[in-house]
Enzyme design. Sequence first.
Site, PDB file in Angstrom:
ATOM      1  N   ASP A 530      75.233  48.167 108.778  1.00  0.00           N
ATOM      2  CA  ASP A 530      73.971  48.424 108.094  1.00  0.00           C
ATOM      3  C   ASP A 530      73.051  49.335 108.907  1.00  0.00           C
ATOM      4  O   ASP A 530      73.016  49.271 110.138  1.00  0.00           O
ATOM      5  CB  ASP A 530      73.276  47.075 107.855  1.00  0.00           C
ATOM      6  CG  ASP A 530      71.975  47.202 107.116  1.00  0.00           C
ATOM      7  OD1 ASP A 530      72.006  47.584 105.939  1.00  0.00           O
ATOM      8  OD2 ASP A 530      70.920  46.937 107.724  1.00  0.00           O
ATOM      9  N   GLU A 583      76.800  52.628 106.722  1.00  0.00           N
ATOM     10  CA  GLU A 583      75.723  52.959 105.791  1.00  0.00           C
ATOM     11  C   GLU A 583      74.834  53.981 106.506  1.00  0.00           C
ATOM     12  O   GLU A 583      73.911  53.629 107.228  1.00  0.00           O
ATOM     13  CB  GLU A 583      74.904  51.728 105.406  1.00  0.00           C
ATOM     14  CG  GLU A 583      73.859  52.044 104.343  1.00  0.00           C
ATOM     15  CD  GLU A 583      72.599  51.199 104.437  1.00  0.00           C
ATOM     16  OE1 GLU A 583      71.797  51.231 103.494  1.00  0.00           O
ATOM     17  OE2 GLU A 583      72.397  50.525 105.457  1.00  0.00           O
TER      18      GLU A 583
END
Length: 861
Positions: A530, A583
């Site tokens: 993330d 990401e």
Amino acid sequence: MTPSPPSPHGSDPREPKATKAPRDPKKIPAEKAAVRKSVTEKTVAETATGKKAAGKKAAEKKTAAAGKAVTKKAVTAKTTTKKAVASAVAKKAVAKKAVAKKAGTKKAVAGKAVAAKRSVAREAPPAGPLEVALSPALDADDRERLLHGTHHQPHAVLGAHPAPGGIVFRAFRPYARSVAVVTGDLRAELHDDGDGFFSGLLPLREVPAYRLVVAYEDTVQETEDPYRFLPTLGDLDLHLIGEGRHEELWTVLGAHPLTHQGVAGTRFCVWAPNARAVRLAGAFNFWDGIGYPMRSLGSSGVWELFVPGIGEGELYKFDITRPDGSRTQRADPMARRTETPPATSSVVEASHYEWGDEEWLARRGERPAHEAPLSIYEVHLPSWRPGLTYRQLAEQLPAYVRELGFTHVELMPIAEHPFGGSWGYQVTGFYAPTARLGTPDDFRFLVDALHRAGIGVLMDWVPAHFPRDDWALAEFDGRTLYEHEDPLRAAHPDWGTLEFDYGRREVRNFLVANAVYWCEEFHIDGLRVDAVASMLYLDYSREPGQWTPNEHGGRENLDAVAFLQEMNATVYRRVPGVVTIAEESTAWDGVTRATHHRGPSGFGGLGFGLKWNMGWMHDSLEYMSHEPVYRRYHHGEMTFSMVYAYSENYVLPISHDEVVHGKKSLVSKMPGDWWQQRANLRAYLAYMWAHPGKQLLFMGQEFAQGAEWSEEHGPDWWLLDPAYGAEADHRGVRELVGDLNSVYRSTPALWERDTSADGFAWVVGDAADDNVLAFLRRDADGTPLLAVSHFSPVVRHDYRLGVPDDIPAWYEVLNTDAGRYGGSDVFHPDPVKPEPQPWHGHPASIRLTLPPLSTVWLRPA
């Protein structure tokens, strides 16, 4: 991800404060509660006084009472009072002359101690009570440091140690009335030195295996002494920790039930290099760590204590004395299990799970992820079916995902987090699956069930930041430790959290080992990392003057780059078959390039296997949000992705971030009436599945949920209830998703060459006025699939498209306008044969009837 503010919760209000109340043995599994009678009576040892003749007479009486003669050496056994149950010293004469002649003087007493030591060295002491001589007083400084929680080497003064005259025993047992040492059949009462300290000198040659009998006001406990044990960590472990290279860090730090020196207990280890001292607090000592100081293992910064009798399920925290002398109780950063939030304690854990996914693990690495079919169903486990545990989810989730045909699930963060509204993106327990849904072994059961159903498991991993909760990682040992020491680099500007110090080798080790941990201990098949962009740039969300350039004057966070490269290299080396996914929302060069291959920027690749294509997601959703009449002006938003499609290995994500916080659900983003919204959605999904790259779809979007997602109640499953009037509309979209996955998995052209430009060719990419996009996908053998998307709400008859001339006929394998999906049922029942008329740069062409707001897939007949 879009995390919410950090948890407002602090320490668990249920944790009792320290009291001086006697301990209840039922609540203290660390010690065996054994009631003993009369153990609190003090030993009364007869002291020889008076003249030499009186001393001689007393000695003769004792000798006669004993009824024994030990060769030429007289043994004088002192009598004890009737009330004495503690030890009296069995002393032996050294010289041929009677010891009694020297009784009554201080010099004689000292002589007896020496004689006793020599005698014990030659002969084993007889069974029975021993008289304990007063040991040398505990150094005042040691005493104060133990009382105030600032002692870094409690094992050096507590426990049993050789001393002049024998072995000195010291125990620190606050609130105890008495402490006795038991070894074999011998028992010796220790002297009460005050403030909870007890000590005594026994005439023994070497330190024996012993236990302590501790008497409180209304109970007696027999227990092992934690301070008689050697360290449980070896030099190699400490060296690797110091170097930041311990790839199995979770096996040495944290709490581990084990058998040490033949005794069962739990080893507690924590890295806290700035602490003046660390003590262990838990339910077993009423959260008062005063009697459980830990020892420092040198320059490693690691503190360690082996506590006998402590086992699985015990609650604990570390009571840390900061450099300024203040104290803080912290959850274990390496805890492998936690209490259920909002409670914050760590839990002693050991896994007993037996895996059944050997077949899955053996074949998951047969194909690299970027050359294999990969369609992902993103799930927020706590809200997918609210109220279900890991094991209950294992009964429903694998069957549902398998029915839909997805190859993988991606779980939003599983690691423990205090605030549910953060969706797991503000982690406090990096090594513990959230206790909201069950135990770590329960989570293993869920992963195993998915694997046995043929479904891979990816999980979101959050190494970019952590919350500021004062019982977790923030200034863990009183100073910046896990976070960067520079405030400009420590504080995350967007989320109110703290960023890790990737330049500190121990912190980097903590994170790299954590990535390995999830893959090895829980058989996770991949990590979606993330917020990578926030890690890579020093100026991320910062204005000029709010950040400091790197050593080269640039904006790149070189420490974060090195960390990500090390993490990827380590995970791929240790766990074959896994995939890491970034990401990353910028144009950083080489996200999915190998770490040893340098690019134009001078950096080696970051080493990820795949990267989320955030640009495709934003552009394509922007195009779809416009009314069809205006889409001609935004046509480039649908074609631009092919300009850079092969610069990285991409995933096409329609994730949770796109269906919350006012962004609307996927179907609600579409223009038009309800029929047109669903038609647009169906056409868009089929366009997405045909586009180069892997697919990811968030839960609820597979059946056209109209409302935004909420973590409080999850998907609107009632839309699929047959009793609901519009159930067929939603079920039709779900059936389409199942068919998309089915055709996708059986058609290598749609996934085998996702990362190769040879696998894609435009048929027509500039038909903006018609709102038409058509392209060919090819597998490794060159076999094509023709995908045609028509984003206008009209039927176009005899629409000519160029095709290769080596295909005798094409047949329709998927049409999003099919009646069973909720469409108008405009389709081609018969194969379509090419005509020898060149078109769109191809030697032949076909004529199709394009259904309204649809995508059609055709394969060679």
